[in-house]
Design a protein around this motif. Structure first.
Motif, short mmCIF file in Angstrom:
data_model
loop_
_atom_site.label_atom_id
_atom_site.label_comp_id
_atom_site.label_asym_id
_atom_site.label_seq_id
_atom_site.Cartn_x
_atom_site.Cartn_y
_atom_site.Cartn_z
N GLU A 102 0.83 -1.21 0.00
CA GLU A 102 0.00 0.00 0.00
C GLU A 102 0.87 1.26 0.00
OE1 GLU A 102 -3.14 -0.27 -0.61
OE2 GLU A 102 -2.93 -2.45 -0.50
N LEU A 103 1.98 1.24 0.72
CA LEU A 103 2.91 2.37 0.66
C LEU A 103 3.49 2.52 -0.74
CD1 LEU A 103 4.88 1.98 4.02
CD2 LEU A 103 3.24 3.78 3.46
N ALA A 104 3.83 1.38 -1.34
CA ALA A 104 4.42 1.42 -2.69
C ALA A 104 3.43 1.99 -3.71
CB ALA A 104 4.86 0.02 -3.10
N ASP A 105 2.14 1.80 -3.47
CA ASP A 105 1.12 2.31 -4.38
C ASP A 105 1.18 3.83 -4.45
OD1 ASP A 105 -0.99 2.00 -6.18
OD2 ASP A 105 -2.50 2.25 -4.61
N LEU A 106 1.60 4.46 -3.35
CA LEU A 106 1.67 5.93 -3.31
C LEU A 106 2.81 6.48 -4.17
CD1 LEU A 106 0.98 6.53 0.49
CD2 LEU A 106 -0.64 6.51 -1.41
N VAL A 107 3.76 5.61 -4.52
CA VAL A 107 4.85 6.05 -5.43
C VAL A 107 4.74 5.34 -6.77
CG1 VAL A 107 6.45 6.76 -3.62
CG2 VAL A 107 6.44 4.37 -4.37
N GLY A 108 3.55 4.76 -7.05
CA GLY A 108 3.29 4.15 -8.35
C GLY A 108 3.99 2.83 -8.59
N ALA A 136 13.75 0.08 -0.12
CA ALA A 136 14.58 1.05 -0.85
C ALA A 136 13.74 1.87 -1.83
CB ALA A 136 15.70 0.32 -1.59
N LEU A 137 12.68 1.28 -2.34
CA LEU A 137 11.82 1.97 -3.30
C LEU A 137 10.95 3.05 -2.66
CD1 LEU A 137 10.71 -1.19 -5.33
CD2 LEU A 137 12.43 0.50 -5.99
N LEU A 138 10.90 3.05 -1.33
CA LEU A 138 10.09 4.06 -0.62
C LEU A 138 10.89 5.32 -0.29
CD1 LEU A 138 8.29 1.72 1.96
CD2 LEU A 138 7.49 2.40 -0.32
N LEU A 141 9.60 9.16 0.37
CA LEU A 141 8.17 9.25 0.64
C LEU A 141 7.95 9.86 2.03
CD1 LEU A 141 5.35 8.36 -0.53
CD2 LEU A 141 5.59 6.29 0.87
N PRO A 142 7.06 10.86 2.15
CA PRO A 142 6.82 11.46 3.47
C PRO A 142 6.30 10.42 4.46
CG PRO A 142 5.88 12.82 1.72
CD PRO A 142 6.28 11.53 1.09
N ALA A 143 6.88 10.38 5.63
CA ALA A 143 6.49 9.38 6.62
C ALA A 143 5.06 9.57 7.12
CB ALA A 143 7.47 9.41 7.80
N ASN A 144 4.54 10.79 7.02
CA ASN A 144 3.19 11.03 7.55
C ASN A 144 2.09 10.41 6.69
OD1 ASN A 144 3.07 12.79 5.37
ND2 ASN A 144 3.07 14.65 6.62
N VAL A 145 2.46 9.81 5.54
CA VAL A 145 1.44 9.14 4.73
C VAL A 145 0.93 7.89 5.43
CG1 VAL A 145 2.38 10.01 2.56
CG2 VAL A 145 3.08 7.74 3.39
N VAL A 146 1.66 7.40 6.42
CA VAL A 146 1.24 6.19 7.13
C VAL A 146 -0.14 6.37 7.74
CG1 VAL A 146 1.73 4.71 9.13
CG2 VAL A 146 3.56 5.31 7.54
N GLY A 147 -0.40 7.54 8.31
CA GLY A 147 -1.71 7.80 8.89
C GLY A 147 -2.82 7.68 7.86
N GLU A 148 -2.57 8.22 6.68
CA GLU A 148 -3.56 8.14 5.58
C GLU A 148 -3.79 6.69 5.17
OE1 GLU A 148 -3.45 8.89 0.79
OE2 GLU A 148 -2.32 10.28 2.07
N VAL A 149 -2.70 5.92 5.05
CA VAL A 149 -2.81 4.52 4.65
C VAL A 149 -3.61 3.74 5.68
CG1 VAL A 149 -1.50 2.39 4.25
CG2 VAL A 149 -0.71 4.54 3.26
N LEU A 150 -3.32 3.98 6.95
CA LEU A 150 -4.05 3.28 8.01
C LEU A 150 -5.55 3.61 7.98
CD1 LEU A 150 -1.50 3.61 10.93
CD2 LEU A 150 -2.49 1.45 10.14
N GLU A 206 14.29 13.73 8.56
CA GLU A 206 13.60 14.97 8.21
C GLU A 206 12.21 14.71 7.64
OE1 GLU A 206 16.10 17.40 5.79
OE2 GLU A 206 17.56 17.76 7.40
N GLY A 207 11.52 13.76 8.27
CA GLY A 207 10.13 13.50 7.91
C GLY A 207 9.92 12.63 6.69
N ARG A 208 11.00 12.09 6.13
CA ARG A 208 10.86 11.24 4.94
C ARG A 208 11.58 9.91 5.15
NH1 ARG A 208 8.82 13.82 0.44
NH2 ARG A 208 8.55 16.07 0.71
N PHE A 209 11.05 8.86 4.52
CA PHE A 209 11.70 7.56 4.59
C PHE A 209 13.04 7.61 3.87
CE2 PHE A 209 7.14 5.99 4.70
CZ PHE A 209 7.14 5.77 6.07
N VAL A 210 14.06 7.02 4.49
CA VAL A 210 15.40 7.04 3.87
C VAL A 210 15.61 5.83 2.96
CG1 VAL A 210 16.36 8.31 5.81
CG2 VAL A 210 16.54 5.81 5.78
N GLY A 211 14.62 4.91 2.93
CA GLY A 211 14.74 3.74 2.07
C GLY A 211 15.47 2.59 2.71
#
Length: 299
Positions: A102-108, A136-138, A141-150, A206-211
């Motif tokens: 589901e996280l990967a879907d946010l980056v296509g 690594a493909l994430l 991606l902003p880490a705060n998208v987790v709330g939206e996914v949940l 800094e609020g983003r996944f480092v992969g």
């Protein structure tokens, strides 16, 4: 020695008929009358097989007698059915989704990542390098998208709340043990009332996944080690434990548990586990412990 065969259908599509019960009893030695756990959904059939009986072979015999009816069959010794320690996988077990997909879907990249996930869960590729490759493909991606996914994408599996709530109400310790991520297990564990959760930590800068994930990765061996650790801490016999999962990284944990349950699992996992649930929801794990529907609780 007394045994019990539990026949279980999906509560959303009850399929347990008198005819099915009759066919099941016909292949079980000294079968007693069925004990109804939930009308048209689940029954216990107590029986007495010869010495050295094989529970898997008996379960297969019952499945054969049922002629393809959408019913799950669990055969086990009657003594010690109710477990005191319960470990559960999360993705595609306690929830219906794979969080990393589901996280990967946010980056296509959902199709690409889902294909890797499927191969890892089937045991075709090693879990740890497959997880590193997908994470690594994430990157970025902003880490705060987790709330939206949940909120929008993650849904509890039917019967999950009743399974955890009923076991806890009857004194069991419950642990959510996932090869996924703590950002998700923390939320799911709280919603369902698990006593603890363990998973992998996605690294954030800094609020983003480092992969990348924090090492060492919680995979097959770590799930097994968690079961042994908690069992020893609680001074339990192996027979007092139960675990559930669907993928290859769950298999060591399932085989070590007193009752390892393959839940809508990959073929190799279903073949190796003590019990398999192909039709029912998660309340099947309560029925196989002898709980009736009237016994069900939620956290």
């Amino acid at each position: 020695m007394a045994y019990v065969a539990t026949l279980i259908s999906n509560p959303s599509a009850p399929a347990l008929t008198r005819e099915a019960i009759h066919h099941a009893r016909s292949v079980l030695p000294q079968a007693q009358d069925a004990v109804v756990l939930a009308p048209e959904v689940a029954v216990d059939i107590h029986f007495a097989p010869p010495l050295g009986a094989d529970s898997q072979a008996l379960a297969d015999a019952v499945r054969g007698a049922l002629g393809g009816a959408p019913l799950d069959v669990v055969v086990q010794m009657e003594a010690g059915r109710r477990k005191r320690l319960f470990l559960a996988d999360m993705d595609s077990t306690m929830i219906g989704q794979e969080c990393i997909d589901e996280l990967a879907d946010l980056v296509g990249l959902k199709a690409h990542v889902s294909a890797i996930t499927e191969r890892a869960m089937r045991g075709e590729i090693a879990f740890e390098p497959a997880l590193r490759e997908r994470v690594a493909l994430l990157r970025g991606l902003p880490a705060n998208v987790v709330g939206e996914v949940l909120r929008e994408r993650i849904h509890l599996t039917p019967g999950a709340a009743e399974l955890v709530g009923t076991m806890k109400a009857n004194g069991a310790y419950t642990a959510l043990v996932s090869g996924g991520f703590t950002l998700f297990t923390g939320n799911i564990a709280e919603r369902l009332g698990f006593d603890e959760h363990r998973a992998n930590t996605l690294l954030v800068d800094e609020g983003r996944f480092v992969g990348a994930v924090e090492e060492p990765i919680l995979g097959r061996e770590a799930k097994l080690a968690t079961l042994v650790e908690l069992r020893d801490q609680m001074h339990l016999a192996p027979s007092e434990t139960m675990a559930v999962g669907d993928g290859a990284n769950d298999l060591a944990m399932l085989c070590e548990a007193g009752l390892g349950v393959a839940y809508h699992a990959k073929p190799a996992v279903a073949a190796a586990a003590h019990a398999r649930i192909d039709h029912g929801d998660l309340t099947a794990l309560l029925f196989m412990q002898g709980y009736s529907r009237d016994d069900f609780r939620t956290a």
